[in-house]
Design a protein around this motif. Sequence first.
Motif, mmCIF file in Angstrom:
data_model
loop_
_atom_site.group_PDB
_atom_site.id
_atom_site.type_symbol
_atom_site.label_atom_id
_atom_site.label_comp_id
_atom_site.label_asym_id
_atom_site.label_seq_id
_atom_site.Cartn_x
_atom_site.Cartn_y
_atom_site.Cartn_z
ATOM 1 N N THR A 267 0.483 5.199 -4.116
ATOM 2 C CA THR A 267 -0.879 5.471 -4.561
ATOM 3 C C THR A 267 -0.840 6.429 -5.750
ATOM 4 N N ARG A 268 -1.938 6.488 -6.466
ATOM 5 C CA ARG A 268 -1.973 7.300 -7.681
ATOM 6 C C ARG A 268 -2.022 8.784 -7.342
ATOM 7 N N VAL B 252 3.314 6.998 -0.315
ATOM 8 C CA VAL B 252 2.486 7.336 0.838
ATOM 9 C C VAL B 252 3.377 7.544 2.053
ATOM 10 N N VAL C 69 -2.476 5.316 5.917
ATOM 11 C CA VAL C 69 -3.438 6.115 5.150
ATOM 12 C C VAL C 69 -3.798 7.387 5.915
ATOM 13 N N TRP D 268 0.813 -1.214 0.000
ATOM 14 C CA TRP D 268 0.000 0.000 0.000
ATOM 15 C C TRP D 268 0.849 1.269 0.000
#
Length: 453
Positions: A42-43, A54, A245, A39
Amino acid sequence: MGLKSFIFGRQTEPSTELMTFYSAKLARWRDIYEGGGDWRYTRKGGINGGMRRVASLGAAKAVCAELARLCFTEGTELIGTDRESTAYLKRVLDSSGFAERFSDFLEKMFALGGGVIKVYRDKDGTKLDFVTADRFVPTKWDSRGIYGGAFGSTVSADGRSCVLAEQQTLTEDGLVTENRLFRSGGGAANLADVFPDMTEKSVIKGLSEPLFVYFRAGAGEISESVPLGTSVFAGAEDTLKSLDVVFDSLSREFVLGKKRIIVPSYAIRGEYDAKGELKRYFDVNDEVFEALSADDNDDLKIIDNTGTLRITEHTEALGELLDLLCMQVGLSEGALSYKNGTIRTATEVVSRNSRTYRTAGFYRKAIANGLSRVAENICLLGKMAGELSAGASTEVGVRFADGVCEDEGAKTERARQLYAGGLISRARALSEIYGISLDAAKAMEKEDFNGEQ
């Protein structure tokens, strides 16, 4: 590559499929521990797209470091039942940098699910080698533990990287050790060219146990038949992802929440760059007075349109996720809090962090058993080399420094008071204080008495 070909090219118990699966698990755990994870990218936004990294909170490493700190602190001692073995153990441990290296070893053990401490001898004496789980392949085991294995270490020869593969196997003749050298790109290398004093095969007679000890962290999910451990955060990867996140969102809150000023179009200047392209900007240092006319005075205003930063929402979410992570790895709520500080003394841990106390106690018991076996191997090699007398004891107790299993000061004081009150014998008091058997304490008491005479 060389280690796998060395192991699977001969008759060993683990299947190639099982160890390939285990190797993939180890690679994933190490990646997460070092700040990776699937993870981690990310775009980006915008038409052109692309990927961005991230921001990571590093919670996996923080968990492993906290467990290592709880289970081992500087000052922990390995104490033999006689002065000779105790002094020899201290000399070997000091020469191997045990106090500094064991804490790092434990942190990686919790991250990768296990690790190995190997005892060996070279021209300088008895030494310890700390091997991470991704450099070890088990070859023989039963329900009580692992008794055969191979180790891989990276060395440099003639400016080229090589892998030194060592395998230990217990046979009727004793402990058989085989060594091979491989080029990192594949193919065997000449062992004598790099290690002239090392033989390809040697036998140490009289040994019924290997000269390595496997330390295990989490319960095994790799295979019911192989007693290999798993990472302490193996079941918490979703929480680790959520933490990153939220932390990434908090970091971008400051990027996207930078000060934004809305200015009327008349205040925008333009200049051509070296490529002939017009670049527009607002000159904050422009102090020229201009006469302007407008039907609406609001058209002439400069407006601060900066958004409000959502710091409280993010920090509260991080706190909740950290408490969830604590629960998943066996720590008490708040153990990883970045606001309330950390609990430092054993008494506070026992009174305020019962889950942390039980978890650390569980791991410490296993660590103490492993260290006792390492110490026994040190004493055995010391006897074989003539550095220890034949009558020196190999029974060793582990005394942890200020930690969470039990406050050592309180433990010592309680044993002293019971002895002073005539409720327990001197040998029993020594057994309680040093964590050794009653027979070993009686031998220690006898030695002290003879020394005083």
